[in-house]
Enzyme design. Structure first.
Site, short mmCIF file in Angstrom:
data_model
loop_
_atom_site.label_atom_id
_atom_site.label_comp_id
_atom_site.label_asym_id
_atom_site.label_seq_id
_atom_site.Cartn_x
_atom_site.Cartn_y
_atom_site.Cartn_z
N GLU A 1 -31.31 -81.56 99.79
CA GLU A 1 -32.50 -82.21 100.34
C GLU A 1 -32.41 -83.73 100.12
O GLU A 1 -31.73 -84.19 99.19
CB GLU A 1 -33.74 -81.60 99.63
CG GLU A 1 -35.08 -82.17 99.98
CD GLU A 1 -35.52 -81.99 101.42
OE1 GLU A 1 -34.83 -82.49 102.32
OE2 GLU A 1 -36.59 -81.39 101.64
N ASP A 2 -33.10 -84.50 100.95
CA ASP A 2 -33.11 -85.95 100.76
C ASP A 2 -34.05 -86.36 99.63
O ASP A 2 -33.70 -87.11 98.73
CB ASP A 2 -33.48 -86.69 102.06
CG ASP A 2 -34.79 -86.19 102.68
OD1 ASP A 2 -35.37 -85.20 102.20
OD2 ASP A 2 -35.24 -86.81 103.67
N PHE B 1 -43.12 -95.19 99.01
CA PHE B 1 -42.50 -94.65 100.22
C PHE B 1 -41.19 -95.38 100.46
O PHE B 1 -41.15 -96.61 100.57
CB PHE B 1 -43.43 -94.81 101.42
CG PHE B 1 -42.99 -93.99 102.60
CD1 PHE B 1 -43.30 -92.63 102.68
CD2 PHE B 1 -42.22 -94.57 103.60
CE1 PHE B 1 -42.85 -91.87 103.75
CE2 PHE B 1 -41.78 -93.82 104.67
CZ PHE B 1 -42.09 -92.46 104.75
N ARG C 1 -33.23 -94.97 109.39
CA ARG C 1 -32.34 -93.97 108.78
C ARG C 1 -30.94 -94.54 108.55
O ARG C 1 -30.21 -94.09 107.68
CB ARG C 1 -32.23 -92.74 109.69
CG ARG C 1 -33.51 -91.93 109.80
CD ARG C 1 -33.21 -90.60 110.47
NE ARG C 1 -34.40 -89.92 110.95
CZ ARG C 1 -35.17 -89.12 110.20
NH1 ARG C 1 -34.88 -88.93 108.94
NH2 ARG C 1 -36.23 -88.53 110.72
P1 5GP Z 1 -42.68 -82.48 100.31
O1 5GP Z 1 -42.83 -81.20 101.07
O2 5GP Z 1 -41.85 -82.38 99.07
O3 5GP Z 1 -44.00 -83.14 100.06
O4 5GP Z 1 -42.01 -83.50 101.30
C1 5GP Z 1 -40.67 -83.62 101.51
C2 5GP Z 1 -40.43 -84.39 102.78
O5 5GP Z 1 -41.39 -85.47 102.93
C3 5GP Z 1 -39.08 -85.05 102.71
O6 5GP Z 1 -38.07 -84.20 103.16
C4 5GP Z 1 -39.30 -86.27 103.58
O7 5GP Z 1 -39.08 -85.93 104.91
C5 5GP Z 1 -40.76 -86.63 103.39
N1 5GP Z 1 -40.94 -87.71 102.41
C6 5GP Z 1 -41.52 -87.62 101.20
N2 5GP Z 1 -41.51 -88.80 100.55
C7 5GP Z 1 -40.87 -89.67 101.38
C8 5GP Z 1 -40.53 -91.06 101.27
O8 5GP Z 1 -40.78 -91.77 100.29
N3 5GP Z 1 -39.87 -91.59 102.34
C9 5GP Z 1 -39.55 -90.87 103.46
N4 5GP Z 1 -38.92 -91.51 104.43
N5 5GP Z 1 -39.86 -89.56 103.58
C10 5GP Z 1 -40.51 -88.97 102.56
#
Ligand code: 5GP
Length: 173
Positions: free
Chosen positions: A95-96, A148, A161
């Site tokens: 995961e990113d 963010f 990206r």
């Molecule tokens: P979760 O389900 O853990 O809340 O969210 C995960 C997803 O939210 C990540 O895969 C990503 O797409 C998005 N996301 C969460 N924080 C960030 C951030 O700081 N930057 C970006 N670009 N995407 C984020």
């Protein structure tokens, strides 16, 4: 909008990726590794990481997006699920970034239902303070504060990206 200052530089990222790949290579020696990238955000991290892993592996992808309906609840949409048969495979989900943990928890449960031999999770970034669902993570690149971030595969409105580093996104009117 300002995205110019690296929060994590190219050099820091490369060093971290080598460390993660070394751990993964040691842990998966002799195993049947299937590396699964979560798109779109993990596409760059995933491709860098798999090229540094020194055990044989196969790859697949999941395309998922989450729509936040309220602060505390998210609906996950999976647009493309695994094509590989994962029974008997040692799956590494890549995961990113993990934020609330909702996306990863959902995908983890779906994969576990398909009965892999094992399942581990690797995330490039971890925003622990924001966690709502406790999801076990085996490999973490960087712990980051509640900001963010964009770049290195991560977007704002599907942009940025292609930045080679991670930057804190500032939206200035
Ligand atoms: P979760 O389900 O853990 O809340 O969210 C995960 C997803 O939210 C990540 O895969 C990503 O797409 C998005 N996301 C969460 N924080 C960030 C951030 O700081 N930057 C970006 N670009 N995407 C984020």
């Amino acid at each position: 909008m300002v995205v110019g200052t690296p929060f994590l530089t190219v050099e820091q990222i490369q060093k971290k990726n080598r460390e993660l790949a070394d751990m993964i290579s040691a842990d998966y020696r002799g195993k049947n590794l299937l590396a699964v990238g979560i798109l779109k955000g993990a596409f760059i991290f995933f491709s860098d990481l798999v090229r540094l892993i020194r055990v044989p592996l196969t790859i697949d992808f999941i395309i998922a997006s989450s729509y936040l309906k309220a602060e505390t609840s998210g609906e996950i949409k999976v647009h493309y699920h695994l094509r590989e048969d994962i029974s008997g495979k040692d799956v590494l989900l890549v995961e990113d970034i993990v934020d609330t943990g909702i996306t990863l928890n959902y995908l983890r449960e779906r994969i576990l239902n398909a009965q892999p031999r094992s399942l581990k999770i690797c995330t490039f970034l971890n925003k622990k303070e924001r966690r709502e669902v406790d999801v076990p993570i085996d490999y973490v690149g960087f712990e980051i504060p509640n900001k963010f971030v964009v770049g290195y595969g991560l977007d704002y409105d599907n942009k940025y990206r292609n930045l080679p580093y991670i930057s804190i996104f500032k939206n200035i009117a």
